[in-house]
Structures are given as C-alpha cells and as structure tokens.
Design an enzyme around this catalytic site. Structure first.
Site, PDB file in Angstrom:
ATOM      1  N   LYS A  43       0.736  -1.688  -0.007  1.00 25.35           N
ATOM      2  CA  LYS A  43      -0.278  -0.540  -0.018  1.00 25.35           C
ATOM      3  C   LYS A  43       0.839   1.166  -0.194  1.00 25.35           C
ATOM      4  O   LYS A  43       1.913   1.408   0.845  1.00 25.35           O
ATOM      5  CB  LYS A  43      -0.990   0.109   1.181  1.00 25.35           C
ATOM      6  CG  LYS A  43      -1.815   0.930   1.405  1.00 25.35           C
ATOM      7  CD  LYS A  43      -2.321   0.887   2.493  1.00 25.35           C
ATOM      8  CE  LYS A  43      -2.109   1.529   3.906  1.00 25.35           C
ATOM      9  NZ  LYS A  43      -2.338   3.266   3.958  1.00 25.35           N
ATOM     10  N   LEU A  74      -5.214   7.346  -0.923  1.00 26.95           N
ATOM     11  CA  LEU A  74      -5.001   8.890  -1.405  1.00 26.95           C
ATOM     12  C   LEU A  74      -6.273   8.929   0.046  1.00 26.95           C
ATOM     13  O   LEU A  74      -6.277  10.101   0.221  1.00 26.95           O
ATOM     14  CB  LEU A  74      -5.187   9.149  -2.395  1.00 26.95           C
ATOM     15  CG  LEU A  74      -4.019   8.799  -3.022  1.00 26.95           C
ATOM     16  CD1 LEU A  74      -4.354   9.518  -4.887  1.00 26.95           C
ATOM     17  CD2 LEU A  74      -2.786   9.970  -3.340  1.00 26.95           C
ATOM     18  N   LYS A  75      -7.071   8.336   0.491  1.00 25.83           N
ATOM     19  CA  LYS A  75      -8.547   8.280   1.155  1.00 25.83           C
ATOM     20  C   LYS A  75      -8.968   9.400   0.343  1.00 25.83           C
ATOM     21  O   LYS A  75      -9.122  10.802   1.821  1.00 25.83           O
ATOM     22  CB  LYS A  75      -7.345   8.456   2.643  1.00 25.83           C
ATOM     23  CG  LYS A  75      -7.299   7.415   2.909  1.00 25.83           C
ATOM     24  CD  LYS A  75      -7.126   7.967   4.873  1.00 25.83           C
ATOM     25  CE  LYS A  75      -6.688   6.918   4.976  1.00 25.83           C
ATOM     26  NZ  LYS A  75      -5.292   5.958   5.514  1.00 25.83           N
ATOM     27  N   PRO A 191      -0.289  -8.511  15.374  1.00 25.78           N
ATOM     28  CA  PRO A 191      -1.111  -9.336  14.308  1.00 25.78           C
ATOM     29  C   PRO A 191      -1.425 -10.303  15.020  1.00 25.78           C
ATOM     30  O   PRO A 191      -1.801 -11.486  16.165  1.00 25.78           O
ATOM     31  CB  PRO A 191       0.566  -9.582  14.161  1.00 25.78           C
ATOM     32  CG  PRO A 191       1.831  -8.949  14.507  1.00 25.78           C
ATOM     33  CD  PRO A 191       1.329  -8.380  16.360  1.00 25.78           C
ATOM     34  N   GLY A 192      -2.538 -10.400  14.254  1.00 22.77           N
ATOM     35  CA  GLY A 192      -3.678 -11.562  14.168  1.00 22.77           C
ATOM     36  C   GLY A 192      -4.627 -10.455  15.105  1.00 22.77           C
ATOM     37  O   GLY A 192      -5.886 -11.902  15.091  1.00 22.77           O
TER      38      GLY A 192
HETATM   39  O1  O7M Z   1       1.737   0.306  10.780  1.00 23.71           O
HETATM   40  P1  O7M Z   1       2.282   1.678  10.500  1.00 23.71           P
HETATM   41  O2  O7M Z   1       1.350   2.731  11.568  1.00 23.71           O
HETATM   42  O3  O7M Z   1       3.364   2.186   9.853  1.00 23.71           O
HETATM   43  O4  O7M Z   1       1.049   2.392   9.348  1.00 23.71           O
HETATM   44  C1  O7M Z   1      -0.022   2.311   8.905  1.00 23.71           C
HETATM   45  C2  O7M Z   1      -0.458   2.376   7.407  1.00 23.71           C
HETATM   46  O5  O7M Z   1      -2.062   2.389   7.280  1.00 23.71           O
HETATM   47  C3  O7M Z   1      -0.729   3.712   7.429  1.00 23.71           C
HETATM   48  O6  O7M Z   1      -0.143   3.683   5.839  1.00 23.71           O
HETATM   49  C4  O7M Z   1      -1.544   5.046   7.542  1.00 23.71           C
HETATM   50  O7  O7M Z   1      -1.696   5.059   6.080  1.00 23.71           O
HETATM   51  C5  O7M Z   1      -3.032   3.197   7.554  1.00 23.71           C
HETATM   52  N1  O7M Z   1      -3.971   3.254   7.765  1.00 23.71           N
HETATM   53  C6  O7M Z   1      -3.548   3.635   9.180  1.00 23.71           C
HETATM   54  O8  O7M Z   1      -2.566   3.736   9.764  1.00 23.71           O
HETATM   55  N2  O7M Z   1      -5.154   4.014   9.888  1.00 23.71           N
HETATM   56  C7  O7M Z   1      -6.332   3.549   8.784  1.00 23.71           C
HETATM   57  O9  O7M Z   1      -7.110   4.122   9.997  1.00 23.71           O
HETATM   58  C8  O7M Z   1      -6.511   3.413   7.829  1.00 23.71           C
HETATM   59  C9  O7M Z   1      -5.260   3.274   7.296  1.00 23.71           C
HETATM   60  C10 O7M Z   1      -5.373   2.957   5.810  1.00 23.71           C
HETATM   61  O10 O7M Z   1      -4.306   2.236   5.331  1.00 23.71           O
HETATM   62  O11 O7M Z   1      -6.479   3.673   5.263  1.00 23.71           O
HETATM   63  C11 O7M Z   1      -7.280   2.964   4.651  1.00 23.71           C
END
Ligand code: O7M
EC number: 4.1.1.23
Length: 244
Positions: A43, A74-75, A191-192
């Site tokens: 992602k 890009l939310k 995890p999990g």
């Molecule tokens: O594991 P991290 O915290 O380093 O990264 C988390 C990733 O998940 C980061 O790319 C965030 O943009 C995404 N994310 C969240 O952390 N929280 C959310 O609620 C939603 C997302 C996300 O991926 O939304 C699509």
C-alpha cells in the site's frame, strides 16, 4: 517450506510503504519488489506521492506487478468529479484505491466507483480508523458508514486492527466484503487481532516491517505470529474472501 498456516498468513499481510524523508523513497521502492513476492502486496499513499512524486507511485505499482495487491491510499474525500480526476491521473497500475465512506453515494462514491471500474481497479472504503480520534466522529456514525458501503458495494472496507471489536461489527454487517485492517505494530494492534478476533481478510503493517533492517524476515515474523494464533481460521476462511 512454511507450514500451511504460515503460508496462508503471509498472504494476508499488506505492507504499507510510507517514506518519512526523501532519502527513504528508493529504499522503499526496492522493498516493494522484495515484499511483493512474499506477502499479500503493498500500500502506498500520500507520503510516497509527496516525497517521490507520481513517478514513485507508478514505480511502486510497476515493481509489484504480478506479485500481489497494489493498493493506492489517497483516502479520497471530495466530490465525484475531483475524485475522478485524481483517480484517472494516479491510480493506473493499481489494483485498488481507497476513499472515505463519509463522502456518500450520490455525486461522490458512485462516480469514483465507475471511474475505477473503467480503469480496472477496485474501490476500498474507510468506515473506521485505527487512531483514537476515530471514536470522536467516525465510530459513532459506523452504522451510517456501513449503510453507505452497502449501497456502494465496494470490493473492500478499512477497519481498525487496534479495535478488533469494530472489525467484528463490520464483518457481521458486511459478511462478504473484504476487510483490510491497519494499526498493527507501531499503533499497538497485535498481529492477528484483526484476522483472528475480528474476521478481517488482510492486516496492513507499515513501520513494523518497512522500518526493519530485514523487512522480509519481519514480514515472515508477523505471519508466524498470526498463524500461531488462529491456524484454523486461516486454513478454513469462513468468508471465502482471502487473497484473490
Ligand atoms: O503500521 P503503521 O502504523 O506504520 O502504518 C499504518 C498504515 O496504515 C499507514 O499507511 C496508514 O496510512 C494506514 N492506515 C492507518 O494507519 N489507519 C487507518 O485507520 C487507516 C489506514 C489506511 O490504510 O487506510 C486506508
């Protein structure tokens, strides 16, 4: 050879590649190739766009081609017309793109979905988030956001690994929609938690894997941990969603 549950678990972990500085971009692009051959996919989103430009997004998608899901995060949260322009210029080469469910159907998500369909990409909607502030507005509106998701019929929804009880509610309401759950590791989710307790299909892991000096081992470590927690669930997926 990995035990079957570990092999299944590793295909349920999507790695978020979020550079913190310009110097991280190339390292994370190299990592895209490495982890795509092992995990469920990658992602990328605003940090990659801001620091590496649209070329870095396209390169991440290219490097991961054939190796897993390529998710563009890009939310998006705008009127349909603007989301269409953004999707048309940035989502080529990606398998899925993420928008906020709160935008709503009419004049918004219906248009984005049509655009993504035309580009061969799937839509994923955020219905709840992993940070504590999600409790302020999003979570009290969860039923409404799920109603939007039922109407839009996206391929997937995002729900928080930090609150598996929310994931379970989403799973109950949307039994056949793919659930992607971020918040594992750096944000405190184990995890999990999302897969085993909430019924998610994928866990999204960023810093815990991408920040490791050996990201492939870190990814395998996450998968081993998940596999040890719920081997049955992984081997006999109740939703049948799993990786496709
Ligand atoms: O594991 P991290 O915290 O380093 O990264 C988390 C990733 O998940 C980061 O790319 C965030 O943009 C995404 N994310 C969240 O952390 N929280 C959310 O609620 C939603 C997302 C996300 O991926 O939304 C699509």
């Amino acid at each position: 050879m990995d035990p079957p549950a570990v092999g299944e678990a590793v295909k349920r972990v999507i790695v978020a590649l979020d550079p913190a500085r310009r110097g991280d971009v190339d390292r994370l692009l190299d990592m895209a190739r490495l982890v795509c051959g092992v995990g469920a996919g990658i992602k990328v989103g605003l940090p990659m766009l801001a620091l590496g430009g649209s070329e870095a997004l396209a390169e991440a998608a290219r490097l991961c081609k054939g190796g897993g899901l390529r998710v563009l995060d890009l939310k998006l949260a705008d009127i349909g017309y603007i989301m269409r322009l953004a999707a048309e210029s940035l989502s080529r080469g990606f398998d899925a793109a993420i928008a906020h469910a709160f935008v709503g159907y009419e004049g918004g998500l219906v248009e984005l979905k049509k655009t993504l369909d035309g580009l061969g990409a799937r839509l994923v909607l955020v219905v709840s988030m992993s940070h504590p502030g999600s409790r302020e507005v999003l979570d009290p509106c969860l039923d409404k956001l799920l109603a939007v998701a039922r109407r839009v019929e996206p391929w997937g929804v995002v729900a928080p690994a930090t609150r598996p009880e929310v994931v379970a509610r989403v799973r109950e309401t949307l039994p056949t929609t793919v659930i992607l759950s971020p918040g594992v590791g750096a944000q405190g989710g184990k995890p999990g938690d999302a897969i085993c307790l909430g019924g998610a299909d994928y866990e999204i892991v960023g810093r815990m894997v991408a920040g490791s000096p050996d990201p492939v081992s870190a990814l395998r470590g996450v998968a081993e941990y998940i596999a040890a927690r719920c081997p049955e669930k992984l081997l006999h997926s109740s939703t049948g969603n799993g990786p496709s």
